[in-house]
Enzyme design. Structure first.
Site, PDB file in Angstrom:
ATOM      1  N   ARG A 211       0.840  -1.211   0.000  1.00 13.48           N
ATOM      2  CA  ARG A 211       0.000   0.000   0.000  1.00 13.48           C
ATOM      3  C   ARG A 211       0.868   1.250   0.000  1.00 13.48           C
ATOM      4  O   ARG A 211       0.570   2.229  -0.690  1.00 13.48           O
ATOM      5  CB  ARG A 211      -0.935  -0.018   1.221  1.00 13.48           C
ATOM      6  CG  ARG A 211      -2.029  -1.053   1.145  1.00 13.48           C
ATOM      7  CD  ARG A 211      -3.044  -0.884   2.264  1.00 13.48           C
ATOM      8  NE  ARG A 211      -2.624  -1.472   3.511  1.00 13.48           N
ATOM      9  CZ  ARG A 211      -2.998  -2.677   3.942  1.00 13.48           C
ATOM     10  NH1 ARG A 211      -3.766  -3.437   3.191  1.00 13.48           N
ATOM     11  NH2 ARG A 211      -2.600  -3.133   5.114  1.00 13.48           N
TER      12      ARG A 211
ATOM     13  N   PHE B 262     -11.904  -4.250  -5.716  1.00  8.59           N
ATOM     14  CA  PHE B 262     -11.934  -5.130  -4.538  1.00  8.59           C
ATOM     15  C   PHE B 262     -11.365  -4.364  -3.338  1.00  8.59           C
ATOM     16  O   PHE B 262     -10.522  -4.855  -2.594  1.00  8.59           O
ATOM     17  CB  PHE B 262     -11.129  -6.417  -4.776  1.00  8.59           C
ATOM     18  CG  PHE B 262     -11.496  -7.164  -6.031  1.00  8.59           C
ATOM     19  CD1 PHE B 262     -12.602  -7.998  -6.075  1.00  8.59           C
ATOM     20  CD2 PHE B 262     -10.728  -7.024  -7.180  1.00  8.59           C
ATOM     21  CE1 PHE B 262     -12.929  -8.688  -7.238  1.00  8.59           C
ATOM     22  CE2 PHE B 262     -11.040  -7.709  -8.347  1.00  8.59           C
ATOM     23  CZ  PHE B 262     -12.155  -8.542  -8.373  1.00  8.59           C
TER      24      PHE B 262
ATOM     25  N   ASP C 281     -16.324  -2.464  -4.485  1.00  6.92           N
ATOM     26  CA  ASP C 281     -16.403  -3.744  -3.788  1.00  6.92           C
ATOM     27  C   ASP C 281     -17.858  -4.209  -3.793  1.00  6.92           C
ATOM     28  O   ASP C 281     -18.774  -3.387  -3.886  1.00  6.92           O
ATOM     29  CB  ASP C 281     -15.897  -3.622  -2.341  1.00  6.92           C
ATOM     30  CG  ASP C 281     -15.460  -4.959  -1.774  1.00  6.92           C
ATOM     31  OD1 ASP C 281     -14.260  -5.281  -1.856  1.00  6.92           O
ATOM     32  OD2 ASP C 281     -16.326  -5.695  -1.260  1.00  6.92           O
TER      33      ASP C 281
ATOM     34  N   ASP D 251      -6.870  -5.885  -6.145  1.00  2.40           N
ATOM     35  CA  ASP D 251      -6.529  -6.633  -4.936  1.00  2.40           C
ATOM     36  C   ASP D 251      -7.650  -7.636  -4.641  1.00  2.40           C
ATOM     37  O   ASP D 251      -8.379  -7.508  -3.661  1.00  2.40           O
ATOM     38  CB  ASP D 251      -6.344  -5.667  -3.760  1.00  2.40           C
ATOM     39  CG  ASP D 251      -5.938  -6.382  -2.478  1.00  2.40           C
ATOM     40  OD1 ASP D 251      -5.455  -7.525  -2.563  1.00  2.40           O
ATOM     41  OD2 ASP D 251      -6.120  -5.799  -1.387  1.00  2.40           O
TER      42      ASP D 251
ATOM     43  N   CYS E 181      -3.360 -13.377  -3.891  1.00  4.86           N
ATOM     44  CA  CYS E 181      -3.074 -13.827  -2.523  1.00  4.86           C
ATOM     45  C   CYS E 181      -3.281 -15.337  -2.386  1.00  4.86           C
ATOM     46  O   CYS E 181      -3.416 -15.845  -1.274  1.00  4.86           O
ATOM     47  CB  CYS E 181      -3.932 -13.080  -1.514  1.00  4.86           C
ATOM     48  SG  CYS E 181      -5.708 -13.314  -1.740  1.00  4.86           S
TER      49      CYS E 181
END
Length: 398
Positions: A212, A228, A250, A299, A339
């Site tokens: 970030r 996201f 989101d 993300d 991730c």
């Protein structure tokens, strides 16, 4: 002491430094035990490989705690593990809010603890460690107190699905006295409200801390799209860096409510805005409308939660990266990540390149990053390496 003996030629993960012994690697188990007990592991020839806790409900039959078969697994041992984990964080990261214990990577398999200022969020994912979680939590509080860090509350977030594989119930609740579970933290100059009770995982994704921070230098005076966004972390970093405008997307209304609170907390409500939409549906719509952004951030959640889901995950990553690249102005930037442990770095890079070809773009790598150091990657324990993060410049093909 119960003795677990491996088949000849098995235990490669353990011999390479990993902490897992799988059910199909075991030749015999001698002695009486209850699931969760400490056992001694021997190679096929009787060589002592160490101690760990056993669980016949799990395909990961033994999770190792030490390579020293003579080591007593007592309070002194647990204190040593906790102290080393805390000392490592003090040397490598800002400890105001950080992951203090990262399971196998801190040689405490299945035990995860995130520290949010003066609150701990505890997650226990394995039966053997579940028996020790209260003692480990007490030791951690004592260890932090020695450095003047006094914990006012502990909340357990052992509600992950993987507990079912261990024969455990999914649970959450206070360990000790109740407290306000909305916790204010500050990271990279950005303030957040973290919901340790109802937020995703333990309440906040600390693993992206320095990623970030890395996008801040790209965002001053820029138009930014954060996909996201969850509770707005990347969007707020763009805003605090001086972005001209930021739109966070989101599909979770509850997450966006907290994101809007976070924007107000930072005085960014005039710059950073949020919209509740499905990213996969919105990106093509923005393209049709001719929208363009200087910086686009992706993300997403883990698309590949198992090896069997990898094929569909690749399609998902390729699609969102292709759509995102079409929304980036020529010479602008895309920050994109995965991730998922199963989405290996080489496959992720290949998927991004395929997306670039489909979008008729060329990409230049600005930098590659992984998870922050408080989520250490233990070589030989592949499961500890999961976050891949690229910052790319998007160029028109020439």
């Amino acid at each position: 002491m119960t003795i677990v003996t491996l088949k000849k030629g098995q235990g490669r993960n353990r011999k390479a430094g990993g902490l897992w012994i799988f059910d199909n690697e075991i030749e015999s188990i001698m002695g009486r035990f209850t699931n969760g007990d400490i056992v001694e592991v021997h190679d096929f020839d009787g060589y002592k490989m160490g101690k760990g806790f056993i669980n016949q409900n799990s395909k990961i039959r033994v999770r190792m705690l030490t390579k020293n078969a003579d080591q007593e697994i007592d309070r002194e041992f647990l204190q040593m593990r906790i102290q080393k984990a805390w000392d490592y964080r003090k040397q490598t990261v800002d400890t105001a809010s950080c992951r203090v214990i990262f399971g196998e990577a801190d040689f405490l398999p299945g035990f995860i603890v995130d520290k949010f200022e003066d609150v701990l969020a505890v997650q226990s994912l394995a039966l053997g460690i579940d028996r020790l979680k209260l003692e480990l939590t007490d030791i951690l509080k004592e260890t932090l107190a020695k450095d003047g860090v006094h914990i006012r509350g502990v909340y357990e977030r052992s509600d992950a699905k993987v507990r079912v594989n261990e024969g455990l119930e999914r649970i959450k609740g206070f360990i000790g006295e109740p407290f306000d579970t909305k916790v204010k933290i500050s990271e990279n100059g950005v303030k957040y409200i973290v919901d340790v009770k109802d937020g995703q995982k333990t309440g906040f994704f600390l693993d992206q801390k320095y990623n970030r921070l890395a996008i801040q230098k790209l965002c001053k005076g820029m138009t930014v799209l954060d996909c996201f966004t969850h509770t707005g972390s990347f969007a707020l970093n763009a805003g605090i860096a001086g972005a001209k405008s930021v739109l966070g997307i989101d599909a979770s209304e509850s997450a966006l409510q907290l994101a809007e609170e976070n924007a107000k907390l930072n005085g960014l409500e005039q710059t950073v805005h949020f919209q509740c939409e499905d990213v996969f549906e919105l990106l093509p719509e923005l393209e049709k409308r001719g929208e363009k952004f200087d910086v686009v951030i992706l993300d997403p959640p883990a698309f590949a939660k198992s090896r069997n889901s990898l094929k569909n995950a690749v399609k998902g990553y390729r699609e969102i990266n292709l759509r995102a690249m079409k929304l980036v102005k020529a010479g602008g930037f895309l920050a994109t990540c995965s991730c998922s442990h199963f989405m290996e770095r080489e496959l992720f890079a290949k998927t991004i390149q395929q997306a670039a070809s489909g979008a008729h773009k060329r990409i230049r790598q600005v930098e590659y990053r992984a998870q922050s150091p408080d989520h250490p990657i233990l070589w030989s324990a592949d499961e500890s390496f999961y976050l891949k993060f690229y910052i790319l410049q998007i160029c028109e093909e020439c």
